[in-house]
Write a protein that holds these residues in place. Sequence first.
Motif, PDB file in Angstrom:
ATOM      1  N   HIS A 133     -42.900 -64.129  -2.632  1.00  0.00           N
ATOM      2  CA  HIS A 133     -42.429 -65.363  -3.251  1.00  0.00           C
ATOM      3  C   HIS A 133     -42.808 -65.472  -4.719  1.00  0.00           C
ATOM      4  N   LYS A 134     -43.553 -64.506  -5.241  1.00  0.00           N
ATOM      5  CA  LYS A 134     -44.010 -64.577  -6.619  1.00  0.00           C
ATOM      6  C   LYS A 134     -42.980 -63.965  -7.570  1.00  0.00           C
ATOM      7  N   GLY A 135     -43.016 -64.443  -8.807  1.00  0.00           N
ATOM      8  CA  GLY A 135     -42.023 -64.032  -9.789  1.00  0.00           C
ATOM      9  C   GLY A 135     -41.963 -62.548 -10.033  1.00  0.00           C
ATOM     10  N   TRP A 136     -43.124 -61.886 -10.058  1.00  0.00           N
ATOM     11  CA  TRP A 136     -43.129 -60.454 -10.343  1.00  0.00           C
ATOM     12  C   TRP A 136     -42.383 -59.677  -9.276  1.00  0.00           C
ATOM     13  N   PHE A 137     -42.435 -60.140  -8.019  1.00  0.00           N
ATOM     14  CA  PHE A 137     -41.721 -59.444  -6.944  1.00  0.00           C
ATOM     15  C   PHE A 137     -40.234 -59.761  -7.005  1.00  0.00           C
ATOM     16  N   LEU A 138     -39.892 -61.021  -7.175  1.00  0.00           N
ATOM     17  CA  LEU A 138     -38.498 -61.442  -7.113  1.00  0.00           C
ATOM     18  C   LEU A 138     -37.660 -60.864  -8.244  1.00  0.00           C
ATOM     19  N   CYS A 139     -38.257 -60.698  -9.421  1.00  0.00           N
ATOM     20  CA  CYS A 139     -37.491 -60.299 -10.610  1.00  0.00           C
ATOM     21  C   CYS A 139     -37.648 -58.831 -10.996  1.00  0.00           C
ATOM     22  N   SER A 140     -38.498 -58.101 -10.290  1.00  0.00           N
ATOM     23  CA  SER A 140     -38.734 -56.690 -10.610  1.00  0.00           C
ATOM     24  C   SER A 140     -38.056 -55.796  -9.580  1.00  0.00           C
ATOM     25  N   PRO A 141     -37.752 -54.545  -9.936  1.00  0.00           N
ATOM     26  CA  PRO A 141     -37.212 -53.610  -8.955  1.00  0.00           C
ATOM     27  C   PRO A 141     -38.155 -53.488  -7.759  1.00  0.00           C
ATOM     28  N   LEU A 142     -37.579 -53.507  -6.560  1.00  0.00           N
ATOM     29  CA  LEU A 142     -38.408 -53.398  -5.358  1.00  0.00           C
ATOM     30  C   LEU A 142     -39.102 -52.042  -5.341  1.00  0.00           C
ATOM     31  N   TRP A 143     -40.419 -52.071  -5.262  1.00  0.00           N
ATOM     32  CA  TRP A 143     -41.203 -50.844  -5.193  1.00  0.00           C
ATOM     33  C   TRP A 143     -42.496 -51.177  -4.452  1.00  0.00           C
ATOM     34  N   ILE A 144     -42.642 -50.646  -3.262  1.00  0.00           N
ATOM     35  CA  ILE A 144     -43.855 -50.882  -2.478  1.00  0.00           C
ATOM     36  C   ILE A 144     -44.586 -49.563  -2.340  1.00  0.00           C
ATOM     37  N   GLU A 145     -45.805 -49.517  -2.851  1.00  0.00           N
ATOM     38  CA  GLU A 145     -46.640 -48.312  -2.812  1.00  0.00           C
ATOM     39  C   GLU A 145     -47.765 -48.554  -1.816  1.00  0.00           C
ATOM     40  N   ILE A 146     -47.840 -47.686  -0.825  1.00  0.00           N
ATOM     41  CA  ILE A 146     -48.838 -47.851   0.229  1.00  0.00           C
ATOM     42  C   ILE A 146     -50.234 -47.456  -0.233  1.00  0.00           C
ATOM     43  N   LEU A 147     -50.335 -46.452  -1.089  1.00  0.00           N
ATOM     44  CA  LEU A 147     -51.639 -45.971  -1.512  1.00  0.00           C
ATOM     45  C   LEU A 147     -52.125 -46.711  -2.755  1.00  0.00           C
ATOM     46  N   GLU A 148     -53.428 -46.775  -2.896  1.00  0.00           N
ATOM     47  CA  GLU A 148     -54.023 -47.341  -4.093  1.00  0.00           C
ATOM     48  C   GLU A 148     -53.841 -46.363  -5.268  1.00  0.00           C
ATOM     49  N   PRO A 149     -53.903 -46.861  -6.522  1.00  0.00           N
ATOM     50  CA  PRO A 149     -53.806 -45.942  -7.667  1.00  0.00           C
ATOM     51  C   PRO A 149     -54.869 -44.851  -7.588  1.00  0.00           C
ATOM     52  N   ASN A 150     -54.455 -43.630  -7.804  1.00  0.00           N
ATOM     53  CA  ASN A 150     -55.336 -42.455  -7.778  1.00  0.00           C
ATOM     54  C   ASN A 150     -55.873 -42.117  -6.382  1.00  0.00           C
ATOM     55  N   GLU A 151     -55.382 -42.805  -5.346  1.00  0.00           N
ATOM     56  CA  GLU A 151     -55.819 -42.474  -3.985  1.00  0.00           C
ATOM     57  C   GLU A 151     -55.125 -41.205  -3.506  1.00  0.00           C
ATOM     58  N   ILE A 152     -55.874 -40.339  -2.869  1.00  0.00           N
ATOM     59  CA  ILE A 152     -55.349 -39.095  -2.318  1.00  0.00           C
ATOM     60  C   ILE A 152     -55.660 -39.049  -0.825  1.00  0.00           C
ATOM     61  N   ARG A 248     -28.645 -47.737  -8.847  1.00  0.00           N
ATOM     62  CA  ARG A 248     -29.420 -48.769  -9.540  1.00  0.00           C
ATOM     63  C   ARG A 248     -30.428 -49.401  -8.575  1.00  0.00           C
ATOM     64  N   HIS A 249     -31.659 -49.551  -9.035  1.00  0.00           N
ATOM     65  CA  HIS A 249     -32.698 -50.139  -8.202  1.00  0.00           C
ATOM     66  C   HIS A 249     -32.451 -51.634  -8.001  1.00  0.00           C
ATOM     67  N   LEU A 250     -32.624 -52.101  -6.779  1.00  0.00           N
ATOM     68  CA  LEU A 250     -32.465 -53.511  -6.477  1.00  0.00           C
ATOM     69  C   LEU A 250     -33.765 -54.254  -6.778  1.00  0.00           C
ATOM     70  N   ILE A 251     -33.625 -55.468  -7.288  1.00  0.00           N
ATOM     71  CA  ILE A 251     -34.806 -56.279  -7.512  1.00  0.00           C
ATOM     72  C   ILE A 251     -35.236 -56.926  -6.195  1.00  0.00           C
ATOM     73  N   GLY A 252     -36.454 -57.459  -6.181  1.00  0.00           N
ATOM     74  CA  GLY A 252     -37.003 -58.024  -4.958  1.00  0.00           C
ATOM     75  C   GLY A 252     -36.155 -59.129  -4.364  1.00  0.00           C
ATOM     76  N   ARG A 253     -35.607 -60.009  -5.203  1.00  0.00           N
ATOM     77  CA  ARG A 253     -34.821 -61.142  -4.705  1.00  0.00           C
ATOM     78  C   ARG A 253     -33.614 -60.658  -3.896  1.00  0.00           C
ATOM     79  N   ASP A 254     -32.893 -59.687  -4.424  1.00  0.00           N
ATOM     80  CA  ASP A 254     -31.728 -59.156  -3.710  1.00  0.00           C
ATOM     81  C   ASP A 254     -32.138 -58.397  -2.459  1.00  0.00           C
ATOM     82  N   SER A 255     -33.263 -57.711  -2.532  1.00  0.00           N
ATOM     83  CA  SER A 255     -33.727 -56.918  -1.399  1.00  0.00           C
ATOM     84  C   SER A 255     -34.069 -57.791  -0.201  1.00  0.00           C
ATOM     85  N   LEU A 256     -34.622 -58.978  -0.464  1.00  0.00           N
ATOM     86  CA  LEU A 256     -34.994 -59.871   0.631  1.00  0.00           C
ATOM     87  C   LEU A 256     -33.791 -60.279   1.467  1.00  0.00           C
TER      88      LEU A 256
END
Length: 280
Positions: A133-152, A248-256
């Motif tokens: 429901h937050k702006g960064w998700f709704l207006c940005s390309p949908l991208w969900i990363e399961i791992l933490e940064p630099n996690e191996i 073209r990558h879909l933004i979060g709002r459209d993806s929902l």
Amino acid sequence: MDSSHSTNSPITTIHPDIIQSHILTRLDGTALTSAASTTSHLHHLCTENHLWQKITTATWPSLNEPLATSIISTLPNSHRSIFSDSFPSVHYSSASTPPDSSPLSSLKELISAVDLYYEGKSVFSKTLRTETHKGWFLCSPLWIEILEPNEIIETQIKFEQNDVVEWLENNLSLSWIMISPTRQRSVNLSSRLPVTVKRHWLTGELEVLYAVVMGLVQCTIKVTCCGKAGGEMHVREISLSMEDMDGRHLIGRDSLGILQEVMENGERKKVDVEKMKSGL
């Protein structure tokens, strides 16, 4: 001979505990579903939650994690609901334009339950909560990363030296279940087996792609593998994105809006991996 002892005696003459403990526990989810549709007596026995809990957590170890179990407990039929929604992958063929996501203000979060398997055995499982429901998700390309940064993810899998692409195509499978707690529905967004494996031109890492086409949209899951030939294979990325047919990558709002439509109206069926490969 007494007809009550005939081999044609109805199954109701067998004690229910024997059926549940010695017969139904040997069935997989598909067989259990089929058995439940035969008689009202078997339907009652086959819908016991402990049977479905055993099947779902064995199929998807990520569903053992506290975040997943708390959500599953709220579903109408608990573990049976999530199996019905998430096995196998989804098929959604509507050619209509993406649904309007404006009515989805109540969709506050999505839960990802991800499992990576090698030769059918689990090597990595994780659940992740994504606030939608937050702006960064709704207006940005949908991208969900399961791992933490630099996690191996370190595995015990030996990195094959020969035919590495075919090796991963045949042995590295993945499940990505997306759950909506508010809608009480879920969907598996992975093709299970890779649709393509390619080596990155610069880093030499192997990019393993899983994909499901949903109408005019494609959901793509990328797993990036690295390691030295003869050593152990490591995983440094497991991510999900959505694209239209023009790439073209879909933004979060459209993806929902699309995810809700697919969760509620998508047909659950096996994905034709070979057909998917030909389309990439």
